[in-house]
Design an enzyme around this catalytic site. Sequence first.
Site, PDB file in Angstrom:
ATOM      1  CD  GLU A  62       4.724  -9.097  -4.168  1.00  0.00           C
ATOM      2  OE1 GLU A  62       5.379  -7.345  -3.888  1.00  0.00           O
ATOM      3  OE2 GLU A  62       5.286  -9.837  -3.899  1.00  0.00           O
ATOM      4  CG  ASP A  78       5.081  -4.405  -3.701  1.00  0.00           C
ATOM      5  OD1 ASP A  78       5.470  -4.211  -2.762  1.00  0.00           O
ATOM      6  OD2 ASP A  78       6.944  -3.980  -4.401  1.00  0.00           O
ATOM      7  CB  ILE A  80       5.062  -3.455   1.824  1.00  0.00           C
ATOM      8  CG1 ILE A  80       3.888  -3.349   2.725  1.00  0.00           C
ATOM      9  CG2 ILE A  80       6.308  -3.675   3.248  1.00  0.00           C
ATOM     10  CD1 ILE A  80       4.207  -4.303   4.177  1.00  0.00           C
ATOM     11  CG  ASP A  81       9.792  -3.542  -3.595  1.00  0.00           C
ATOM     12  OD1 ASP A  81       9.698  -3.794  -3.693  1.00  0.00           O
ATOM     13  OD2 ASP A  81      11.211  -2.278  -3.177  1.00  0.00           O
ATOM     14  CB  THR A  83       7.897  -8.099   2.651  1.00  0.00           C
ATOM     15  OG1 THR A  83       6.702  -7.385   1.788  1.00  0.00           O
ATOM     16  CG2 THR A  83       6.665  -8.402   3.830  1.00  0.00           C
ATOM     17  CG  ASP A 209       9.155  -6.033  -7.899  1.00  0.00           C
ATOM     18  OD1 ASP A 209       8.611  -6.145  -6.333  1.00  0.00           O
ATOM     19  OD2 ASP A 209       8.985  -7.419  -8.235  1.00  0.00           O
TER      20      ASP A 209
END
Length: 260
Positions: A62, A78, A80-81, A83, A209
């Site tokens: 990402e 990702d 940190i999905d 955030t 995602d």
Amino acid sequence: MIKRLEEALREAGELFLKGYRAPKEVRHKGTVDLVTQYDVAIEERLIKRLGELFPKYQVVGEESGDAEKRPQKAIYLDPIDGTTNFVHTIPFCAISLGIWEENTPIAAAVYNPVLDELFVAQKGAGAFLNGQRLAVSDTADLQQSLLATGFPYTKVNKGRDYRWVLQSMANLLPHTQDIRRLGSAALDLCYVARGIYDGFYECNLKPWDVAAGILLVEEAGGRVSDWRGEPYRLGDPVIVASNGKNHDKIIQKLADYEEA
Ligand code: IPD
Ligand code: CA
Ligand code: CA
């Protein structure tokens, strides 16, 4: 493959946890789209590690990748999905990593270091949470289905996505048990795989995602499609995931994306 993925994620999870508990530098990518130094650092660390472990695969992350890119052998990452949850210390956030070959998911791992929950799946071999096999729920009745959704950052311009979110919510809410919005699409999909949610839908999600969560849902016996019930392809405007039994009922209530 899964063992190596698990090791890489647990390693990166230490940095995630350090950042979760520490004060952070928060920048805005868009009006409400946040990024911290940990998003960037976790992605850099994992790109290096995945390059060593899986040299034939191209990482699409990402923070450094292009959402339109579909390499033949891809790892969608990702760092940190969720955030916004990470920034506010809400423990619903995770690292998500999906391995795809020729537009088909073959392996997936989603790790929430805060709750120490590691979800993995391999094509044809099932889905697991911390070693325990996962199965979707068996609720067929929409009125008894607990659904989850998300609100894309594109809602802020109050265009088509905003209208689609509100119309779909108005159509569905009275006919479901309830609808949750916890803030991590990757974990929402894991929770469908786990049988906690009976379904999930959202618009405008990016490959990083959903690339992992799709395989988790399918390997736990669920179904994933677009808003018409056609097979979902990365980049499609709407994703719908469910236990399979209530899928068509969810789709019937969703607003028409093209007319929203
Ligand atoms: C977001 C989360 C959220 C979803 C957003 C995503 P991020 O990802 O998955 O649940 O509603 O559409 O963009 O920005 O936290 O990686
Ligand atoms: Ca995300
Ligand atoms: Ca992210």
